[in-house]
Motif scaffolding. Sequence first.
Motif, PDB file in Angstrom:
ATOM      1  N   VAL A 140      -8.318  -2.039   8.328  1.00  0.00           N
ATOM      2  CA  VAL A 140      -7.703  -1.224   7.891  1.00  0.00           C
ATOM      3  C   VAL A 140      -8.282  -0.421   6.912  1.00  0.00           C
ATOM      4  N   PRO A 141      -8.323   0.919   6.593  1.00  0.00           N
ATOM      5  CA  PRO A 141      -9.043   1.608   6.012  1.00  0.00           C
ATOM      6  C   PRO A 141      -8.520   1.443   4.384  1.00  0.00           C
ATOM      7  N   ILE A 142      -9.226   1.767   3.450  1.00  0.00           N
ATOM      8  CA  ILE A 142      -8.799   1.401   2.060  1.00  0.00           C
ATOM      9  C   ILE A 142      -7.666   2.305   1.629  1.00  0.00           C
ATOM     10  N   TYR A 143      -7.689   3.662   2.100  1.00  0.00           N
ATOM     11  CA  TYR A 143      -6.614   4.467   1.835  1.00  0.00           C
ATOM     12  C   TYR A 143      -5.560   4.298   2.341  1.00  0.00           C
ATOM     13  N   ALA A 144      -5.364   3.480   3.367  1.00  0.00           N
ATOM     14  CA  ALA A 144      -4.028   3.059   4.294  1.00  0.00           C
ATOM     15  C   ALA A 144      -3.372   1.876   3.675  1.00  0.00           C
ATOM     16  N   ARG A 145      -4.220   1.144   2.967  1.00  0.00           N
ATOM     17  CA  ARG A 145      -3.525  -0.064   2.128  1.00  0.00           C
ATOM     18  C   ARG A 145      -2.763   0.426   1.306  1.00  0.00           C
ATOM     19  N   ASN A 146      -1.389  -0.635   1.063  1.00  0.00           N
ATOM     20  CA  ASN A 146      -0.602  -0.343   0.251  1.00  0.00           C
ATOM     21  C   ASN A 146      -1.095  -1.079  -0.998  1.00  0.00           C
ATOM     22  N   LYS A 147      -1.041  -0.243  -2.151  1.00  0.00           N
ATOM     23  CA  LYS A 147      -1.855  -0.936  -3.488  1.00  0.00           C
ATOM     24  C   LYS A 147      -0.297  -1.792  -4.299  1.00  0.00           C
ATOM     25  N   PHE A 148       0.667  -1.528  -3.949  1.00  0.00           N
ATOM     26  CA  PHE A 148       1.900  -2.160  -4.265  1.00  0.00           C
ATOM     27  C   PHE A 148       3.027  -2.080  -3.330  1.00  0.00           C
ATOM     28  N   LYS A 149       3.786  -2.887  -3.082  1.00  0.00           N
ATOM     29  CA  LYS A 149       5.068  -3.066  -2.046  1.00  0.00           C
ATOM     30  C   LYS A 149       6.311  -2.591  -2.877  1.00  0.00           C
ATOM     31  N   LEU A 150       7.138  -1.697  -2.297  1.00  0.00           N
ATOM     32  CA  LEU A 150       8.243  -1.196  -2.905  1.00  0.00           C
ATOM     33  C   LEU A 150       9.306  -2.300  -2.178  1.00  0.00           C
ATOM     34  N   ASN A 151      10.327  -2.397  -3.353  1.00  0.00           N
ATOM     35  CA  ASN A 151      11.302  -3.244  -2.760  1.00  0.00           C
ATOM     36  C   ASN A 151      12.685  -2.685  -2.363  1.00  0.00           C
ATOM     37  N   THR A 152      12.538  -1.141  -1.956  1.00  0.00           N
ATOM     38  CA  THR A 152      13.438  -0.502  -1.692  1.00  0.00           C
ATOM     39  C   THR A 152      13.611  -0.401  -0.112  1.00  0.00           C
ATOM     40  N   PRO A 153      14.663  -0.207   0.665  1.00  0.00           N
ATOM     41  CA  PRO A 153      14.579  -0.281   2.138  1.00  0.00           C
ATOM     42  C   PRO A 153      14.165   1.149   2.546  1.00  0.00           C
ATOM     43  N   MET A 154      14.242   2.377   1.606  1.00  0.00           N
ATOM     44  CA  MET A 154      13.970   3.434   1.929  1.00  0.00           C
ATOM     45  C   MET A 154      12.487   3.750   2.257  1.00  0.00           C
ATOM     46  N   GLY A 155      11.567   3.022   1.758  1.00  0.00           N
ATOM     47  CA  GLY A 155      10.133   3.133   1.813  1.00  0.00           C
ATOM     48  C   GLY A 155       9.528   3.978   1.081  1.00  0.00           C
ATOM     49  N   TYR A 156      10.191   4.498   0.107  1.00  0.00           N
ATOM     50  CA  TYR A 156       9.514   5.283  -1.084  1.00  0.00           C
ATOM     51  C   TYR A 156      10.562   4.968  -2.355  1.00  0.00           C
TER      52      TYR A 156
END
Length: 137
Positions: free
Chosen positions: A118-134
């Motif tokens: 997976v390329p570096i820019y596509a990795r998530n730096k942190f995960k969101l706890n919301t079901p909306m995805g943002y």
Amino acid sequence: MPKVRTVETVKRVAESILDEGCYLNKIVSLGVRELPYKIRNHGRLHSRGNYFLVRFVAPPSSITNISDNCLRDLDIIRPFISKVEGQPAISCSLHQDLKPPAFRPEVHQMMEEAKKRVPIYARNKFKLNTPMGYNPF
């Protein structure tokens, strides 16, 4: 060294190789060149030399005798004998290379590796706890 004397020297070396029970494959003249540095040999200073490549097949026991004969020869400045290994068997893969990329197994392997990376820019730096995805805030 004059050309006649050069030919005599090469013949003399070839005959000494044949006298040892070896087989000559090829004699190639690489021409007259400047030596990488001045060499003093047999009481003379040399700055230019005739380069020759002599390919032969010899038993290991005769190599020392051939080397000694070349070292004693006054017309040879720096003899060098090396072992040439046989070339490894090369399998031709032209029939594989002529196939379209979709049918080649190495292309399939590369595609599987690319999916795993997976390329570096596509990795998530942190995960969101919301079901909306943002993050709505």
